[in-house]
Design a protein around this motif. Structure first.
Motif, PDB file in Angstrom:
ATOM      1  N   LEU A  17       5.080   8.934  10.680  1.00  0.00           N
ATOM      2  CA  LEU A  17       4.163   9.184   9.567  1.00  0.00           C
ATOM      3  C   LEU A  17       4.559   8.476   8.284  1.00  0.00           C
ATOM      4  O   LEU A  17       3.763   8.428   7.338  1.00  0.00           O
ATOM      5  N   THR A  18       5.770   7.949   8.208  1.00  0.00           N
ATOM      6  CA  THR A  18       6.203   7.266   6.992  1.00  0.00           C
ATOM      7  C   THR A  18       6.800   5.912   7.336  1.00  0.00           C
ATOM      8  O   THR A  18       7.188   5.652   8.473  1.00  0.00           O
ATOM      9  N   HIS A  19       6.896   5.073   6.291  1.00  0.00           N
ATOM     10  CA  HIS A  19       7.410   3.715   6.466  1.00  0.00           C
ATOM     11  C   HIS A  19       8.273   3.373   5.260  1.00  0.00           C
ATOM     12  O   HIS A  19       7.826   3.550   4.114  1.00  0.00           O
ATOM     13  N   PRO A  20       9.516   2.900   5.454  1.00  0.00           N
ATOM     14  CA  PRO A  20      10.386   2.601   4.310  1.00  0.00           C
ATOM     15  C   PRO A  20      10.080   1.239   3.697  1.00  0.00           C
ATOM     16  O   PRO A  20       9.873   0.255   4.411  1.00  0.00           O
ATOM     17  N   LEU A  33      11.936   3.585  -0.751  1.00  0.00           N
ATOM     18  CA  LEU A  33      10.839   4.532  -0.925  1.00  0.00           C
ATOM     19  C   LEU A  33      10.112   4.670   0.400  1.00  0.00           C
ATOM     20  O   LEU A  33       9.865   3.675   1.084  1.00  0.00           O
ATOM     21  N   TYR A  34       9.789   5.887   0.768  1.00  0.00           N
ATOM     22  CA  TYR A  34       9.037   6.115   1.993  1.00  0.00           C
ATOM     23  C   TYR A  34       7.573   6.328   1.645  1.00  0.00           C
ATOM     24  O   TYR A  34       7.231   7.211   0.861  1.00  0.00           O
ATOM     25  N   ILE A  35       6.718   5.491   2.217  1.00  0.00           N
ATOM     26  CA  ILE A  35       5.286   5.566   1.948  1.00  0.00           C
ATOM     27  C   ILE A  35       4.559   6.006   3.217  1.00  0.00           C
ATOM     28  O   ILE A  35       5.066   5.838   4.329  1.00  0.00           O
ATOM     29  N   PRO A  36       3.355   6.591   3.067  1.00  0.00           N
ATOM     30  CA  PRO A  36       2.620   7.015   4.256  1.00  0.00           C
ATOM     31  C   PRO A  36       2.277   5.831   5.148  1.00  0.00           C
ATOM     32  O   PRO A  36       1.919   4.760   4.664  1.00  0.00           O
ATOM     33  N   MET A  54      -8.792   3.992  10.508  1.00  0.00           N
ATOM     34  CA  MET A  54      -7.508   3.829   9.844  1.00  0.00           C
ATOM     35  C   MET A  54      -6.878   5.206   9.704  1.00  0.00           C
ATOM     36  O   MET A  54      -7.504   6.129   9.163  1.00  0.00           O
ATOM     37  N   THR A  55      -5.647   5.360  10.173  1.00  0.00           N
ATOM     38  CA  THR A  55      -5.077   6.700  10.286  1.00  0.00           C
ATOM     39  C   THR A  55      -3.568   6.681  10.107  1.00  0.00           C
ATOM     40  O   THR A  55      -2.915   5.654  10.297  1.00  0.00           O
ATOM     41  N   LEU A  56      -3.016   7.831   9.786  1.00  0.00           N
ATOM     42  CA  LEU A  56      -1.570   8.004   9.792  1.00  0.00           C
ATOM     43  C   LEU A  56      -1.026   7.966  11.213  1.00  0.00           C
ATOM     44  O   LEU A  56       0.095   7.532  11.459  1.00  0.00           O
ATOM     45  N   GLY A  57      -1.807   8.470  12.127  1.00  0.00           N
ATOM     46  CA  GLY A  57      -1.378   8.494  13.513  1.00  0.00           C
ATOM     47  C   GLY A  57      -0.709   9.780  13.943  1.00  0.00           C
ATOM     48  O   GLY A  57      -0.055   9.829  14.986  1.00  0.00           O
ATOM     49  N   THR A 237       0.906   4.302  -2.369  1.00  0.00           N
ATOM     50  CA  THR A 237       0.220   3.380  -1.479  1.00  0.00           C
ATOM     51  C   THR A 237       0.509   3.783  -0.049  1.00  0.00           C
ATOM     52  O   THR A 237       1.310   4.675   0.219  1.00  0.00           O
ATOM     53  N   THR A 238      -0.171   3.126   0.863  1.00  0.00           N
ATOM     54  CA  THR A 238       0.076   3.344   2.281  1.00  0.00           C
ATOM     55  C   THR A 238       0.772   2.116   2.856  1.00  0.00           C
ATOM     56  O   THR A 238       0.847   1.065   2.215  1.00  0.00           O
ATOM     57  N   GLN A 239       1.240   2.258   4.078  1.00  0.00           N
ATOM     58  CA  GLN A 239       1.953   1.153   4.719  1.00  0.00           C
ATOM     59  C   GLN A 239       1.076  -0.095   4.806  1.00  0.00           C
ATOM     60  O   GLN A 239       1.503  -1.196   4.484  1.00  0.00           O
ATOM     61  N   MET A 240      -0.176   0.064   5.220  1.00  0.00           N
ATOM     62  CA  MET A 240      -1.027  -1.105   5.363  1.00  0.00           C
ATOM     63  C   MET A 240      -1.475  -1.638   4.001  1.00  0.00           C
ATOM     64  O   MET A 240      -1.632  -2.849   3.826  1.00  0.00           O
TER      65      MET A 240
END
Length: 289
Positions: A17-20, A33-36, A54-57, A237-240
């Motif tokens: 659910l998160t991306h560094p 920072l960890y973003i969605p 488009m989703t968190l998954g 922000t989000t990962q994408m």
């Protein structure tokens, strides 16, 4: 009528659910920072491409079922044989017992984004990102970031009176406010500003865009299509969204509040002003002493 005991075959394919990412704060310090996460999930129903969500998954099988139900494409759970998610190809395969009636007339290929109000961009928009070129010499001073944040903070708004709306604003690279638009969805607000720019024949190369909402991929793509090299957000922000900004060379500043911000991409565009920041903090200390 759906049998209470019936369940289609479901994969169990929840994703991280998160991306560094590396962020740079107002002092130039780097931190993780960890973003969605934000990822595409293309839905295939009986081998026919239907939509990209488009989703968190977190719950892709449930998301797919809910989309099919809410769009009234499948009336009963009994009509669905299986829902299988494969993140290696960012897709979910749905098998039904009898297909979707009049599927061509009822659907069109599109992307349903993570934005509030299910803002949507039609299929192929992502492909245009590679053709976007932002001005390489655009620069933004740290003091101007602060001026923009303070201008929005003191702006008279529907949000202050009633809440429940998003605001977007367009500024010059010197921090002068051009337009401030509010709407129930930030996608509507950014589209309104894009329309005003179009009407005025205004280019985005020397502009700064601010939003109260998070910067999803659609928001970043829209900003890039407007030719704007700087996007600021009170949120994150989000990962994408981060990936698209990095791809087009856009400066993305998140969690903007007071003199604080986190720069997530486009480091070369931001002009840090440590002496200005020190003077600002000294002045604030004296006022509160």
């Amino acid at each position: 009528m759906t049998s209470s005991s019936y369940r289609p075959q479901l994969s169990q394919a929840s994703a991280g659910l998160t991306h560094p990412v590396t962020a740079i704060d107002e002092r130039g310090r780097r931190e993780t920072l960890y973003i969605p996460a934000e990822r595409p999930l293309t839905v295939y129903v009986d081998k026919r491409e239907l939509v990209t969500l488009m989703t968190l998954g977190a719950a892709p099988e449930a998301l797919t079922l809910g989309y099919l139900r809410n769009q009234r494409l499948v009336r009963s759970l009994d009509d669905i044989v299986s829902v299988q998610v494969d993140w290696s190809v960012d897709a979910v395969a749905v098998v039904t017992r009898g297909g979707i009636q009049d599927v061509e007339a009822r659907t069109a290929r599109k992307v349903v984004t993570t934005g509030c109000g299910q803002g949507s961009v039609f299929g192929g928009l992502m492909d245009e990102v590679d053709r976007i070129v932002l001005p390489p010499d655009a620069r933004l001073r740290q003091s101007v970031v602060h001026r923009i944040v303070e201008t929005v903070r003191t702006q008279q708004s529907v949000y202050k009176q009633a809440g429940s709306v998003h605001g977007c604003a367009l500024f010059t690279s010197d921090g002068d406010l051009l337009w401030f638009i509010e709407d129930v969805g930030r996608h509507n607000a950014v589209d309104a500003i894009a329309g005003l720019m179009w009407l005025e024949g205004m280019e985005g190369a020397d502009k700064v865009f601010y939003t109260t909402g998070r910067l999803t991929s659609e928001m970043v793509i829209k900003g890039a299509q407007m030719g704007i090299p700087f996007l600021l957000s009170r949120s994150g922000t989000t990962q994408m969204g981060h990936a698209v900004a990095a791809q087009v060379g856009m400066s993305l500043l998140a969690r903007c509040s007071g003199h604080h911000f986190l720069l997530l991409s486009g480091e070369e565009r931001l002009v840090f002003e440590p002496e200005w920041l020190a003077a600002l903090e000294t002045a604030r200390t004296l006022r509160t002493a």
